[in-house]
Design a protein around this motif. Sequence first.
Motif, PDB file in Angstrom:
ATOM      1  N   VAL A 256       0.179  -1.045  -0.263  1.00  0.00           N
ATOM      2  CA  VAL A 256      -0.022  -0.023   0.284  1.00  0.00           C
ATOM      3  C   VAL A 256       0.807   1.821   0.090  1.00  0.00           C
ATOM      4  CG1 VAL A 256      -1.908   1.533   0.978  1.00  0.00           C
ATOM      5  CG2 VAL A 256      -1.728  -1.020   1.077  1.00  0.00           C
ATOM      6  N   MET A 257       0.615   2.112  -0.632  1.00  0.00           N
ATOM      7  CA  MET A 257       1.745   3.526  -0.970  1.00  0.00           C
ATOM      8  C   MET A 257       0.242   4.403  -0.927  1.00  0.00           C
ATOM      9  SD  MET A 257       2.636   1.081  -3.417  1.00  0.00           S
ATOM     10  CE  MET A 257       4.690   0.514  -3.269  1.00  0.00           C
ATOM     11  N   ILE A 258       0.958   5.623  -0.545  1.00  0.00           N
ATOM     12  CA  ILE A 258      -0.251   7.136  -0.475  1.00  0.00           C
ATOM     13  C   ILE A 258       0.701   7.809  -0.904  1.00  0.00           C
ATOM     14  CG2 ILE A 258      -1.517   5.850   1.617  1.00  0.00           C
ATOM     15  CD1 ILE A 258       0.154   8.244   3.176  1.00  0.00           C
ATOM     16  N   ALA A 259       0.212   9.041  -1.420  1.00  0.00           N
ATOM     17  CA  ALA A 259       0.532  10.130  -2.380  1.00  0.00           C
ATOM     18  C   ALA A 259      -0.199  11.232  -1.350  1.00  0.00           C
ATOM     19  CB  ALA A 259       0.324  10.129  -3.476  1.00  0.00           C
ATOM     20  N   PRO A 260       0.014  11.763  -0.244  1.00  0.00           N
ATOM     21  CA  PRO A 260      -0.557  12.760   0.533  1.00  0.00           C
ATOM     22  C   PRO A 260      -1.069  14.256  -0.395  1.00  0.00           C
ATOM     23  CG  PRO A 260       1.101  12.208   1.860  1.00  0.00           C
ATOM     24  CD  PRO A 260       1.458  12.025   0.332  1.00  0.00           C
ATOM     25  N   ALA A 261      -1.947  14.427   0.213  1.00  0.00           N
ATOM     26  CA  ALA A 261      -2.114  15.903  -0.770  1.00  0.00           C
ATOM     27  C   ALA A 261      -3.012  16.865   0.479  1.00  0.00           C
ATOM     28  CB  ALA A 261      -2.605  16.123  -2.230  1.00  0.00           C
ATOM     29  N   MET A 262      -2.456  18.158   0.814  1.00  0.00           N
ATOM     30  CA  MET A 262      -3.288  19.462   1.639  1.00  0.00           C
ATOM     31  C   MET A 262      -2.280  20.498   2.004  1.00  0.00           C
ATOM     32  SD  MET A 262      -2.146  16.874   5.230  1.00  0.00           S
ATOM     33  CE  MET A 262      -2.039  15.267   4.031  1.00  0.00           C
ATOM     34  N   ASN A 263      -2.708  21.153   2.770  1.00  0.00           N
ATOM     35  CA  ASN A 263      -3.027  22.139   2.972  1.00  0.00           C
ATOM     36  C   ASN A 263      -1.557  22.525   3.822  1.00  0.00           C
ATOM     37  OD1 ASN A 263      -2.914  24.116   5.453  1.00  0.00           O
ATOM     38  ND2 ASN A 263      -3.323  25.836   3.566  1.00  0.00           N
ATOM     39  N   GLN A 264      -0.802  23.198   3.596  1.00  0.00           N
ATOM     40  CA  GLN A 264       0.821  23.561   4.272  1.00  0.00           C
ATOM     41  C   GLN A 264       0.558  23.458   5.259  1.00  0.00           C
ATOM     42  OE1 GLN A 264       2.354  25.700   6.041  1.00  0.00           O
ATOM     43  NE2 GLN A 264       0.692  27.421   5.672  1.00  0.00           N
ATOM     44  N   ALA A 265      -0.528  23.954   5.942  1.00  0.00           N
ATOM     45  CA  ALA A 265      -0.836  23.652   7.763  1.00  0.00           C
ATOM     46  C   ALA A 265      -1.235  22.335   8.167  1.00  0.00           C
ATOM     47  CB  ALA A 265      -1.303  24.991   7.952  1.00  0.00           C
ATOM     48  N   MET A 266      -2.115  22.259   7.423  1.00  0.00           N
ATOM     49  CA  MET A 266      -2.733  20.830   7.688  1.00  0.00           C
ATOM     50  C   MET A 266      -1.398  19.306   7.613  1.00  0.00           C
ATOM     51  SD  MET A 266      -5.717  20.827   5.823  1.00  0.00           S
ATOM     52  CE  MET A 266      -6.433  19.508   6.638  1.00  0.00           C
ATOM     53  N   TRP A 267      -0.670  19.476   6.568  1.00  0.00           N
ATOM     54  CA  TRP A 267       0.420  18.925   6.417  1.00  0.00           C
ATOM     55  C   TRP A 267       1.792  18.946   7.642  1.00  0.00           C
ATOM     56  CZ3 TRP A 267       2.063  14.612   4.604  1.00  0.00           C
ATOM     57  CH2 TRP A 267       3.686  14.793   4.813  1.00  0.00           C
ATOM     58  N   GLU A 268       2.505  20.654   8.270  1.00  0.00           N
ATOM     59  CA  GLU A 268       2.741  20.829   9.210  1.00  0.00           C
ATOM     60  C   GLU A 268       2.244  20.346  10.664  1.00  0.00           C
ATOM     61  OE1 GLU A 268       3.931  23.911   8.714  1.00  0.00           O
ATOM     62  OE2 GLU A 268       6.040  23.624   6.825  1.00  0.00           O
ATOM     63  N   ASN A 269       0.574  20.297  10.785  1.00  0.00           N
ATOM     64  CA  ASN A 269       0.420  19.632  12.041  1.00  0.00           C
ATOM     65  C   ASN A 269       0.882  18.808  12.418  1.00  0.00           C
ATOM     66  OD1 ASN A 269      -1.983  18.748  14.115  1.00  0.00           O
ATOM     67  ND2 ASN A 269      -2.453  20.600  13.298  1.00  0.00           N
ATOM     68  N   PRO A 270       1.419  18.610  13.902  1.00  0.00           N
ATOM     69  CA  PRO A 270       1.825  17.897  14.362  1.00  0.00           C
ATOM     70  C   PRO A 270       0.346  16.418  14.697  1.00  0.00           C
ATOM     71  CG  PRO A 270       1.831  20.171  16.254  1.00  0.00           C
ATOM     72  CD  PRO A 270       1.318  20.181  15.246  1.00  0.00           C
ATOM     73  N   THR A 271      -0.643  16.663  14.650  1.00  0.00           N
ATOM     74  CA  THR A 271      -0.904  15.219  14.670  1.00  0.00           C
ATOM     75  C   THR A 271      -1.110  14.738  13.359  1.00  0.00           C
ATOM     76  OG1 THR A 271      -2.733  16.583  16.245  1.00  0.00           O
ATOM     77  CG2 THR A 271      -3.313  14.366  15.089  1.00  0.00           C
ATOM     78  N   THR A 272      -0.707  15.083  12.071  1.00  0.00           N
ATOM     79  CA  THR A 272      -0.870  14.723  10.923  1.00  0.00           C
ATOM     80  C   THR A 272       0.760  13.844  10.384  1.00  0.00           C
ATOM     81  OG1 THR A 272      -1.962  16.643   9.981  1.00  0.00           O
ATOM     82  CG2 THR A 272      -0.749  15.495   8.330  1.00  0.00           C
ATOM     83  N   GLN A 273       1.244  15.059  11.327  1.00  0.00           N
ATOM     84  CA  GLN A 273       2.873  14.226  11.452  1.00  0.00           C
ATOM     85  C   GLN A 273       3.041  12.841  12.183  1.00  0.00           C
ATOM     86  OE1 GLN A 273       6.198  14.982   9.530  1.00  0.00           O
ATOM     87  NE2 GLN A 273       3.877  16.344   8.992  1.00  0.00           N
ATOM     88  N   GLU A 274       2.318  12.980  13.492  1.00  0.00           N
ATOM     89  CA  GLU A 274       2.499  11.548  13.817  1.00  0.00           C
ATOM     90  C   GLU A 274       1.714  10.381  13.558  1.00  0.00           C
ATOM     91  OE1 GLU A 274       0.362  12.657  17.305  1.00  0.00           O
ATOM     92  OE2 GLU A 274       1.730  13.433  18.304  1.00  0.00           O
ATOM     93  N   ASN A 275       0.565  10.856  12.747  1.00  0.00           N
ATOM     94  CA  ASN A 275       0.573  10.425  11.517  1.00  0.00           C
ATOM     95  C   ASN A 275       1.048   9.170  10.821  1.00  0.00           C
ATOM     96  OD1 ASN A 275      -2.385   9.919  13.357  1.00  0.00           O
ATOM     97  ND2 ASN A 275      -3.322  11.820  11.789  1.00  0.00           N
ATOM     98  N   LEU A 276       1.584  10.278  10.341  1.00  0.00           N
ATOM     99  CA  LEU A 276       2.810  10.332   9.263  1.00  0.00           C
ATOM    100  C   LEU A 276       4.267   8.784   9.638  1.00  0.00           C
ATOM    101  CD1 LEU A 276       4.044  10.411   6.186  1.00  0.00           C
ATOM    102  CD2 LEU A 276       5.194  12.513   7.313  1.00  0.00           C
ATOM    103  N   SER A 277       3.967   9.271  10.985  1.00  0.00           N
ATOM    104  CA  SER A 277       5.897   8.132  11.180  1.00  0.00           C
ATOM    105  C   SER A 277       4.526   6.913  11.958  1.00  0.00           C
ATOM    106  CB  SER A 277       5.880   9.165  12.608  1.00  0.00           C
ATOM    107  OG  SER A 277       6.037   9.779  12.947  1.00  0.00           O
ATOM    108  N   THR A 278       3.514   7.057  12.094  1.00  0.00           N
ATOM    109  CA  THR A 278       3.116   5.425  11.744  1.00  0.00           C
ATOM    110  C   THR A 278       3.060   5.123  10.910  1.00  0.00           C
ATOM    111  OG1 THR A 278       1.987   5.939  13.881  1.00  0.00           O
ATOM    112  CG2 THR A 278       1.130   3.882  12.303  1.00  0.00           C
TER     113      THR A 278
END
Length: 405
Positions: free
Chosen positions: A119-141
């Motif tokens: 499974v691969m993903i290509a993220p796409a979202m507003n830059q503030a949403m991408w840098e949000n700590p919650t998104t970054q935690e999800n990214l690490s997972t």
Amino acid sequence: MSTLQNKRVLLGVTGGIAAYKSAELIRGLREQGADVAVVMTEAAQEFITALTLQALSGNPVHTSLLDPAAEAAMGHIELARWADRVLIAPASADFMARLASGMGNDLLTTICLATRAPVMIAPAMNQAMWENPTTQENLSTLKAKLAAIYGPGVGSQACGEVGPGRMLEPLELVEQLAASFESGLLAGKHVVITAGPTREALDPVRYISNHSSGKMGYALATAAVEAGARVTLISGPSQLPAPDRVEFVSIDSAEQMLTASMQAAEHCDMFIGGAAVCDYRPEAISEHKIKKQGEATLTLSLVPNPDIIASVVKQYPAVYSVAFAAETENVLEYARAKRVKKGVHCIIANDVSDDHIGFNSDENAVTIIDRSGDIRLDQRSKAQLARDLIELLANKSEQAKDTTP
């Protein structure tokens, strides 16, 4: 660019303005030879229509987990099994959060949980949403769970802001996805594979044969090419086109396959006997068509065909040898005995009495047997199974260099 010929790509489209790029992505995937199935989330359908993506993919677009017609046949499981790769592009922040937490509350997340394909993903979202700590935690997972995360890119966004969060361009995603099929595990190796049935002539119009389609052997040849090998495919009669980038040798009879196999095996590193070779052939071939003699019975005298894989093992013991055992009963017991009798390093057993796998099916399930024990590979597409087998065999052949079968 690498090829996606005959690959099955399940494209997941989630809600976001970048969903418009999915149309170009589908076109690029198909131009490289991929068969594309599309799954859209409810939010994605607010940005682009299912009808558009259906027209581009040539396949029905799937949108609902609880579609009674599809789920009567376990639709989401069938899609999960069908795919060689699952690519979610664009992957929204919401989808990443649900995927990271293991949710299965819609069709796309359920498929991601049920599939054995990468499974691969290509993220796409507003830059503030991408840098949000919650998104970054999800990214690490997700980095620990997924096969790849493509992007995001940096640049101008639809909201007018500039920063990270842009979905990678479709052609770049196509290229990266194609590259994911090339492992390099067999780089510099020569692999010889036999495939399909043999035909043993009775007379100029009739022959003895079997139901083999050649699909498994052809898929193995493609997977070996993807792994970097030089591949010789020796095939009996099949309706399949010769795979790209292989040396293709067409034969009819078992004796012709033996001759071609012995010539090719002389300078190979791995020999995979995937063909369904007829065990017997007529003792004599009639020069003319055999005529029916009223109600009289016809008796045929048959003689054994040569054992191709055993002949290769005897002549070239240093070649890593793999046989197939297509059985209808006592599958593992017969396969283990066959491995010892033929002297091969490894044998791959499958149950051809199961109508859902084996001969003429697009799916298969096998058990790999060697001195170290058994490895079971459950039902999946033959294309994905071939890649899994090539990975296993490449590793086993390295381990077996200093041992005997």
